[in-house]
Design a protein around this motif. Structure first.
Motif, short mmCIF file in Angstrom:
data_model
loop_
_atom_site.label_atom_id
_atom_site.label_comp_id
_atom_site.label_asym_id
_atom_site.label_seq_id
_atom_site.Cartn_x
_atom_site.Cartn_y
_atom_site.Cartn_z
N GLN A 270 0.83 -1.21 0.00
CA GLN A 270 0.00 0.00 0.00
C GLN A 270 0.86 1.26 0.00
O GLN A 270 0.54 2.24 -0.68
CB GLN A 270 -0.93 0.01 1.20
CG GLN A 270 -2.05 -0.99 1.13
CD GLN A 270 -2.88 -1.02 2.41
OE1 GLN A 270 -2.71 -0.20 3.32
NE2 GLN A 270 -3.77 -2.00 2.50
N MET A 271 1.97 1.23 0.75
CA MET A 271 2.84 2.40 0.82
C MET A 271 3.48 2.67 -0.53
O MET A 271 3.62 3.83 -0.94
CB MET A 271 3.92 2.24 1.90
CG MET A 271 3.41 2.28 3.33
SD MET A 271 2.49 3.78 3.73
CE MET A 271 0.79 3.18 3.63
N VAL A 272 3.86 1.62 -1.25
CA VAL A 272 4.44 1.80 -2.59
C VAL A 272 3.42 2.47 -3.50
O VAL A 272 3.73 3.44 -4.20
CB VAL A 272 4.91 0.45 -3.17
CG1 VAL A 272 5.21 0.58 -4.66
CG2 VAL A 272 6.13 -0.06 -2.41
N GLU A 273 2.19 1.95 -3.50
CA GLU A 273 1.16 2.52 -4.37
C GLU A 273 0.83 3.96 -3.98
O GLU A 273 0.63 4.80 -4.85
CB GLU A 273 -0.10 1.65 -4.35
CG GLU A 273 0.09 0.30 -4.99
CD GLU A 273 0.68 0.38 -6.39
OE1 GLU A 273 0.17 1.15 -7.23
OE2 GLU A 273 1.69 -0.31 -6.67
N LEU A 274 0.80 4.26 -2.69
CA LEU A 274 0.52 5.61 -2.23
C LEU A 274 1.68 6.56 -2.57
O LEU A 274 1.45 7.68 -3.02
CB LEU A 274 0.26 5.59 -0.72
CG LEU A 274 -0.21 6.89 -0.08
CD1 LEU A 274 -1.50 7.39 -0.72
CD2 LEU A 274 -0.41 6.67 1.41
N TRP B 246 5.74 13.60 1.89
CA TRP B 246 5.49 12.16 1.92
C TRP B 246 5.57 11.65 3.35
O TRP B 246 4.74 10.87 3.79
CB TRP B 246 6.47 11.43 1.02
CG TRP B 246 6.53 9.95 1.26
CD1 TRP B 246 7.64 9.23 1.58
CD2 TRP B 246 5.46 9.00 1.17
NE1 TRP B 246 7.32 7.90 1.71
CE2 TRP B 246 5.98 7.73 1.47
CE3 TRP B 246 4.10 9.12 0.89
CZ2 TRP B 246 5.21 6.57 1.49
CZ3 TRP B 246 3.31 7.96 0.91
CH2 TRP B 246 3.87 6.71 1.20
N LYS B 247 6.55 12.11 4.10
CA LYS B 247 6.71 11.67 5.49
C LYS B 247 5.48 11.97 6.33
O LYS B 247 5.17 11.25 7.26
CB LYS B 247 7.95 12.33 6.10
CG LYS B 247 8.25 11.86 7.51
CD LYS B 247 9.58 12.36 7.99
CE LYS B 247 9.85 12.04 9.44
NZ LYS B 247 9.67 10.66 9.83
N MET B 248 4.73 13.02 5.98
CA MET B 248 3.58 13.46 6.78
C MET B 248 2.23 12.93 6.30
O MET B 248 1.21 13.23 6.91
CB MET B 248 3.55 14.99 6.84
CG MET B 248 4.80 15.60 7.45
SD MET B 248 5.29 14.88 9.05
CE MET B 248 3.88 15.33 10.05
N VAL B 249 2.18 12.13 5.25
CA VAL B 249 0.92 11.54 4.78
C VAL B 249 0.40 10.61 5.88
O VAL B 249 1.15 9.78 6.41
CB VAL B 249 1.13 10.78 3.45
CG1 VAL B 249 -0.08 9.95 3.07
CG2 VAL B 249 1.49 11.76 2.35
N SER B 250 -0.88 10.73 6.23
CA SER B 250 -1.42 10.02 7.40
C SER B 250 -1.22 8.51 7.33
O SER B 250 -0.84 7.89 8.34
CB SER B 250 -2.89 10.36 7.61
OG SER B 250 -3.67 9.96 6.50
N LEU C 76 2.34 7.85 8.14
CA LEU C 76 2.58 8.02 9.58
C LEU C 76 2.16 6.77 10.34
O LEU C 76 2.86 6.32 11.26
CB LEU C 76 1.82 9.25 10.11
CG LEU C 76 2.38 10.60 9.68
CD1 LEU C 76 1.38 11.71 10.03
CD2 LEU C 76 3.73 10.86 10.33
N PHE C 77 1.03 6.18 9.95
CA PHE C 77 0.57 4.93 10.57
C PHE C 77 1.58 3.81 10.35
O PHE C 77 1.95 3.09 11.27
CB PHE C 77 -0.80 4.53 10.02
CG PHE C 77 -1.24 3.16 10.44
CD1 PHE C 77 -1.73 2.94 11.72
CD2 PHE C 77 -1.14 2.08 9.57
CE1 PHE C 77 -2.12 1.67 12.12
CE2 PHE C 77 -1.53 0.81 9.96
CZ PHE C 77 -2.02 0.61 11.24
N ALA C 78 2.06 3.66 9.10
CA ALA C 78 3.04 2.62 8.79
C ALA C 78 4.33 2.84 9.57
O ALA C 78 4.95 1.88 10.05
CB ALA C 78 3.31 2.59 7.28
N GLN C 79 4.76 4.09 9.72
CA GLN C 79 5.96 4.40 10.50
C GLN C 79 5.78 3.95 11.95
O GLN C 79 6.68 3.34 12.54
CB GLN C 79 6.25 5.90 10.45
CG GLN C 79 6.70 6.40 9.09
CD GLN C 79 6.75 7.91 9.05
OE1 GLN C 79 7.42 8.53 9.85
NE2 GLN C 79 6.02 8.50 8.12
N ARG C 80 4.62 4.25 12.51
CA ARG C 80 4.35 3.85 13.90
C ARG C 80 4.35 2.33 14.05
O ARG C 80 4.95 1.78 14.98
CB ARG C 80 3.02 4.44 14.38
CG ARG C 80 2.82 4.21 15.88
CD ARG C 80 1.57 4.88 16.42
NE ARG C 80 0.41 4.08 16.06
CZ ARG C 80 -0.60 4.48 15.30
NH1 ARG C 80 -0.63 5.70 14.81
NH2 ARG C 80 -1.61 3.68 15.03
#
Length: 113
Positions: A38-42, A75-79, A82-86
């Motif tokens: 999902q992150m790649v597509e986003l 990109w770092k701030m896309v919600s 942010l969820f994936a980072q957490r």
């Protein structure tokens, strides 16, 4: 994955930026593969995204390419990101490191078929 499906990103002439994300996973899956896809597509839909390359065998390395530092910050701030980072910090990674680099020069070779 067959060799025909593996590609090196087609980036523009420098300068542009590279974000190098190196990681060591935990044993926990918890939906990692689905979220990673999902992150790649986003990321592909983000303004300033230029491409990415990724490999994992023990140590995972993903390099994404961006037009500007602002594009990287956005990109770092896309919600969803942010969820994936957490989730990465809480579940998926034993350790990771992010490096942001200015690409000043690139060159390559491609065998013609």
């Amino acid at each position: 994955m067959s060799a025909e499906n593996i590609q090196i990103s087609k980036t523009p002439s420098p300068p542009y930026y590279a974000v190098i994300f190196s990681s060591i996973r935990t044993e926990v899956d918890g939906g990692y593969g689905e979220i990673a896809d999902q992150m790649v597509e986003l990321a592909k839909k983000q303004p300033g995204y230029l491409g990415h390359e990724s490999a994992r065998e023990g140590l995972g390395i993903t390099v994404s390419y961006w037009k500007s530092l602002d594009a990287i910050r956005n990109w770092k701030m896309v919600s969803e990101h942010l969820f994936a980072q957490r989730m990465g910090r809480e579940k998926w990674y034993r350790s990771y490191k992010t490096r942001i680099c200015l690409v000043e020069r690139d060159y390559g070779f491609e065998l013609e078929n």
